[in-house]
Design an enzyme around this catalytic site. Structure first.
Site, PDB file in Angstrom:
ATOM      1  N   CYS A   2      34.492  24.281  50.684  1.00 36.11           N
ATOM      2  CA  CYS A   2      34.679  22.836  50.630  1.00 36.11           C
ATOM      3  C   CYS A   2      34.248  22.368  49.241  1.00 36.11           C
ATOM      4  O   CYS A   2      33.609  23.104  48.508  1.00 36.11           O
ATOM      5  CB  CYS A   2      33.815  22.139  51.664  1.00 36.11           C
ATOM      6  N   ARG A  33      40.384  23.341  46.476  1.00 37.52           N
ATOM      7  CA  ARG A  33      39.554  24.018  47.453  1.00 37.52           C
ATOM      8  C   ARG A  33      39.950  23.676  48.874  1.00 37.52           C
ATOM      9  O   ARG A  33      39.640  24.421  49.782  1.00 37.52           O
ATOM     10  CB  ARG A  33      38.104  23.556  47.317  1.00 37.52           C
ATOM     11  N   TRP A  87      37.415  22.276  53.747  1.00 35.26           N
ATOM     12  CA  TRP A  87      38.188  23.452  54.145  1.00 35.26           C
ATOM     13  C   TRP A  87      37.676  23.820  55.513  1.00 35.26           C
ATOM     14  O   TRP A  87      36.504  24.156  55.673  1.00 35.26           O
ATOM     15  CB  TRP A  87      37.934  24.586  53.166  1.00 35.26           C
ATOM     16  N   ASN A 114      28.778  21.834  51.884  1.00 35.75           N
ATOM     17  CA  ASN A 114      29.682  22.913  51.503  1.00 35.75           C
ATOM     18  C   ASN A 114      28.994  24.200  51.949  1.00 35.75           C
ATOM     19  O   ASN A 114      27.836  24.418  51.625  1.00 35.75           O
ATOM     20  CB  ASN A 114      29.832  22.867  49.972  1.00 35.75           C
ATOM     21  N   GLY A 115      29.678  25.032  52.738  1.00 38.51           N
ATOM     22  CA  GLY A 115      29.057  26.269  53.199  1.00 38.51           C
ATOM     23  C   GLY A 115      29.178  26.398  54.698  1.00 38.51           C
ATOM     24  O   GLY A 115      30.095  25.840  55.306  1.00 38.51           O
ATOM     25  N   GLU A 564      48.120  44.555  44.422  1.00 38.77           N
ATOM     26  CA  GLU A 564      47.983  43.189  43.929  1.00 38.77           C
ATOM     27  C   GLU A 564      49.307  42.421  44.101  1.00 38.77           C
ATOM     28  O   GLU A 564      49.307  41.253  44.494  1.00 38.77           O
ATOM     29  CB  GLU A 564      47.531  43.210  42.452  1.00 38.77           C
ATOM     30  N   LYS A 568      49.837  39.041  46.353  1.00 37.40           N
ATOM     31  CA  LYS A 568      50.428  37.803  45.818  1.00 37.40           C
ATOM     32  C   LYS A 568      51.573  37.345  46.723  1.00 37.40           C
ATOM     33  O   LYS A 568      51.685  36.176  47.054  1.00 37.40           O
ATOM     34  CB  LYS A 568      50.991  37.999  44.394  1.00 37.40           C
ATOM     35  N   GLU A 571      50.137  36.086  50.218  1.00 33.72           N
ATOM     36  CA  GLU A 571      49.313  34.864  50.218  1.00 33.72           C
ATOM     37  C   GLU A 571      50.131  33.644  49.809  1.00 33.72           C
ATOM     38  O   GLU A 571      49.874  32.534  50.253  1.00 33.72           O
ATOM     39  CB  GLU A 571      48.044  35.016  49.380  1.00 33.72           C
ATOM     40  N   HIS A 587      53.498  60.330  54.831  1.00 32.27           N
ATOM     41  CA  HIS A 587      52.478  60.368  55.889  1.00 32.27           C
ATOM     42  C   HIS A 587      52.536  59.129  56.769  1.00 32.27           C
ATOM     43  O   HIS A 587      51.557  58.776  57.413  1.00 32.27           O
ATOM     44  CB  HIS A 587      51.085  60.526  55.275  1.00 32.27           C
ATOM     45  N   LYS A 685      40.207  28.869  47.096  1.00 36.87           N
ATOM     46  CA  LYS A 685      40.013  29.525  45.812  1.00 36.87           C
ATOM     47  C   LYS A 685      38.695  30.285  45.787  1.00 36.87           C
ATOM     48  O   LYS A 685      38.596  31.378  45.280  1.00 36.87           O
ATOM     49  CB  LYS A 685      40.029  28.454  44.713  1.00 36.87           C
TER      50      LYS A 685
HETATM   51  C1  BG6 Z   1      39.654  34.363  47.440  1.00 39.09           C
HETATM   52  C2  BG6 Z   1      40.804  34.004  46.530  1.00 39.09           C
HETATM   53  O1  BG6 Z   1      40.091  35.069  48.555  1.00 39.09           O
HETATM   54  O2  BG6 Z   1      38.675  35.132  46.740  1.00 39.09           O
HETATM   55  C3  BG6 Z   1      41.363  35.250  45.829  1.00 39.09           C
HETATM   56  O3  BG6 Z   1      41.823  33.386  47.278  1.00 39.09           O
HETATM   57  C4  BG6 Z   1      40.243  35.971  45.112  1.00 39.09           C
HETATM   58  O4  BG6 Z   1      42.341  34.845  44.886  1.00 39.09           O
HETATM   59  C5  BG6 Z   1      39.088  36.300  46.050  1.00 39.09           C
HETATM   60  O5  BG6 Z   1      40.739  37.154  44.539  1.00 39.09           O
HETATM   61  C6  BG6 Z   1      37.865  36.809  45.293  1.00 39.09           C
HETATM   62  O6  BG6 Z   1      37.379  35.757  44.485  1.00 39.09           O
HETATM   63  P1  BG6 Z   1      36.470  35.946  43.221  1.00 39.09           P
HETATM   64  O7  BG6 Z   1      36.209  34.546  42.726  1.00 39.09           O
HETATM   65  O8  BG6 Z   1      35.226  36.632  43.694  1.00 39.09           O
HETATM   66  O9  BG6 Z   1      37.223  36.782  42.242  1.00 39.09           O
END
Ligand code: BG6
Ligand code: UD1
Length: 690
Positions: A2, A33, A87, A114-115, A564, A568, A571, A587, A685
């Site tokens: 949040c 966020r 969030w 937040n938390g 990766e 992408k 997500e 396998h 984020k």
């Molecule tokens: C979240 C983000 O899941 O945290 C990802 O959506 C990110 O994009 C991941 O890779 C890890 O975050 P950070 O800040 O520790 O690199």
């Protein structure tokens, strides 16, 4: 997770319009966020107006503007206000779950948080038994109710101070939090405190501050002794009424020449991006700090005395510009950040790689190099994209340093209670520097005496501060939830670290030189790869947008690119996607292949090329039609395959280039599917809770 923001003006006259605008702008900077948001603002004495709205900050603004009875020109010489973008961790995103949460209909105590409060169920049960009615499904509400419960349990005349009260509340809370508390019993005062979630305070004055720090106050400020409740319920024991009142020293920084408080504004936020446009002078709170703002002065108390903790909090200058966090001419932050990579990679290397002498100097590691070289093993710990940057560089790290490397997902590392020893070096990679799992893993390793190294993008973040040493990747603020430029910069930072650690190995000179020479070419090569954008947009629309699934295959250095790329795609576009190590094809994953299964195969020129060719044959033998990511100079690929051709780099850096078409493809698929690229559903984020 949040976002929280608060604004206080003291002896600086502002009208309500300005205050609300400040809150809304603060929220919009944190908006990446969260999903729903609200702001609060005071009106008459002891009255607090609360505005809530689900969705974007713009909806909240519209709601406030539609309140015709609200006098936006009303002036306040001194005023406190706060806001929150949420969030949803507990409870649906809806108005009743929006912050601030209140202790009662009179708003005696209101809280933004937040938390996550992990023992909220127990607290709620006890508070409900004591007659406190809950209005939301959140964990946060128990904080406000608990404050009132403790307050109510004190007879008139022996009520605690605001700081003592919040300390008593914090002592009962488990989990991670950054909270801001306001109370009708303490008008115009605010308390902000943190444990495990980031919180910083921006300070704006007309005159220069007298000193650049705030003293931590201990006098009489120890957490109050609790008195057992009659029914053996010690959890919510009231504060000992005989506890001596808090002693207050003066916050020297905030006094004017005649020793009187001076006009001042405070901006409290969970992220510097919400503060930077108002002031660059900020103070980061440490875990267990209780900041109390009253009559223009900021006082910092400690929840518990900790002899290892500094007794000063430095007021630092933020080096980030607002323009850096704005979208500019791009449609989305993610697109902007993908396009920033030719510059962000240079910023990561600036002042560190000397291309003439082919040397690397990471200032943050210089005094620790000998210890790292002597270690028994290096353990990389990270989450999400940051984890992939570790996978991407593991092989070159092992090759150059000849130190065994393991790569760990932070959550699993903790679940397994992985054995860690004093002669281990643990490297924590995190864009935000605030990811809860990674921080917990860091603290676990600190306790076991390992040397802890941070690789982070955020100066002043928890990981940057709590590690023994480290490297800031200097990629600039990353706002799109899907990490792009941070990935390439983390990748480079880790390669630089391996290069520096191996500088004394003559046998590696040729290899090191080849890598450094290609690091120099990187900005140009990234630009050439970005030029594929239109082609990729077309490809995504013609062949990928309507698919249900996409497999991305490769091996060796390209394994990380596959993982990766698949992350992408899923997500951003909510399409199922899997990164597959081509060596594992037979396998299991081969069973998925038929003429309808979309496949991307990464087949760049390195020592594993023949093996990837064999994977291509296995796929085509099952009627698959893979799209091939290959090098521009590769003439072996038959015309029948659709190719994405990228410039060739030395094998261990090639992943910096092959990931870019996948970043762009995921972006275009998401846009074509009408998905909000910068705010993928259910994701945040910065994941500051476990
Ligand atoms: C979240 C983000 O899941 O945290 C990802 O959506 C990110 O994009 C991941 O890779 C890890 O975050 P950070 O800040 O520790 O690199
Ligand atoms: C530093 C300065 C930079 C300056 C340069 C000049 C900072 C943040 N950086 O960069 O502005 O131009 O010197 O020589 O002031 N650290 C951790 N954990 C982490 C990341 C970093 O402990 O996760 C530590 C490092 O060990 C170091 C400090 O933070 O002590 C700064 O790190 P970094 O910015 O990478 O150092 P330099 O590149 O030397």
């Amino acid at each position: 997770m949040c976002g929280i923001f608060a604004y206080l003006n003291y002896l600086v006259e502002k009208d309500r319009r300005y205050i609300i605008n400040t809150l809304l702008t603060g929220l919009s900077r944190l908006e990446y966020r969260g999903y729903d948001s609200l702001a609060v603002n005071g009106d008459k004495e002891n009255e607090f107006l609360i505005f809530r709205e689900v969705g974007k900050v713009a909806a909240l603004r519209a709601k406030i503007e539609s309140q015709s009875t609200l006098d936006m020109n009303k002036k306040f010489l001194s005023h406190t206000s706060m806001a929150h973008t949420r969030w949803a961790t507990h409870g649906q995103p809806c108005e009743k779950n929006s912050h601030p949460h209140r202790s009662d209909p009179n708003n005696e105590f209101i809280v933004v948080h937040n938390g996550i409060i992990t023992n909220y169920k127990e607290l709620r049960t006890i508070l409900e038994k004591n007659g406190y009615l809950f209005e939301s499904d959140t964990d946060t509400e128990c904080i406000a109710k608990l404050a009132k419960y403790i307050w109510d349990n004190h007879a008139k005349g022996s009520k605690p101070t605001f700081t003592t009260l919040v300390k008593a509340v914090c002592k009962e809370l488990e989990g991670a939090f950054a909270i801001i508390v306001k109370s009708t019993h303490f008008p115009d005062e605010v308390i902000a405190t943190r444990r495990g979630s980031p919180l910083l305070i921006g300070v704006k004055t007309q005159k220069k501050l007298k000193v650049d720090f705030v003293d931590v106050e201990f006098g009489g400020a120890e957490a109050p002794a609790a008195v057992a409740q009659p029914k053996g319920n010690s959890l919510l024991a009231p504060i000992n009424p005989s506890h001596p009142p808090m002693q207050r020293s003066q916050s020297r920084a905030f006094l004017s020449d005649d020793g009187m408080p001076q006009p001042i504004e405070y901006f409290l936020a969970s992220d510097p991006s919400a503060i930077v446009e108002h002031t660059k002078r900020v103070l980061y709170l440490e875990d267990g700090d209780i900041a109390h703002i009253d009559e223009g002065e900021l006082h910092i108390h400690r929840l518990r005395r900790d002899d290892n903790m500094s007794t000063m909090r430095q007021i630092q200058t933020l080096e980030m510009e607002l323009a850096e966090i704005m979208k500019g001419s791009f449609d989305h932050f993610m697109q902007k950040e993908i396009y920033e990579q030719p510059e962000s990679v240079v910023n990561t290397m600036r002042g560190r790689v000397n291309f003439d002498t082919r040397t690397v100097t990471l200032g943050g590691l210089s005094t620790y190099l000998a210890t790292i070289r002597r270690c028994r093993r290096i353990v990389f710990v990270a989450c999400g994209t940051s984890y992939h940057s570790c996978i991407a560089t593991r092989a070159i790290f092992e090759e150059l340093t000849e130190i065994p490397i393991s790569v760990e997902l932070a959550s699993d590392f903790l679940d397994r209670k992985t054995p860690i020893f004093r002669d281990d070096v643990c490297v924590f990679v995190s864009q935000s520097g605030e990811t809860a799992d990674t921080i917990l893993a860091l603290r676990y390793c600190l306790e076991r005496g390992a040397l802890c190294v941070g690789i982070t993008n955020t100066v002043g973040s928890s990981i940057s501060r709590e590690t023994h040493c480290g490297v800031h990747i200097n990629a600039g603020p990353e706002i799109g939830v899907a990490s792009t430029k941070a990935y390439t910069s983390q990748f480079i930072a880790l390669v630089m670290m391996a290069l520096q650690l191996s500088e004394d190995r003559i046998s590696k000179t040729e290899r090191r030189n080849a890598i450094i020479d290609d690091l120099c070419r990187l900005p140009q090569v990234i630009k050439e790869t970005l030029a594929l954008d239109n082609e990729l947009k077309q490809l995504s629309r013609e062949s990928l947008v309507k698919q249900a699934s996409l497999l991305i295959m490769g091996r060796g250095y390209q394994n990380a690119t596959c993982l990766e790329g698949a992350l992408k795609i899923k997500e951003l576009s909510y399409m199922h996607s899997e990164g597959i190590l081509a060596g594992e094809l037979k396998h299991g994953p081969l069973a998925l292949i038929d003429e309808n299964m979309p496949v991307i195969l990464i087949m760049t020129k390195d020592s594993l090329y023949p093996k990837v060719q064999s994977a291509l044959q296995q796929v085509t033998a099952r009627k698959g039609h893979p799209i091939i990511i290959c090098n521009t100079n590769d003439s072996n690929i038959p015309d029948k395959y659709r190719t994405i051709r990228v410039p060739q780099l030395v094998d261990c850096l090639q992943g910096l280039i092959t990931v870019i078409p996948l970043q762009l493809l995921s972006y275009h698929i998401a846009v074509a599917r009408g998905v909000n690229v910068d705010f993928p559903r259910n994701l945040a984020k910065s994941v500051t809770v476990e």
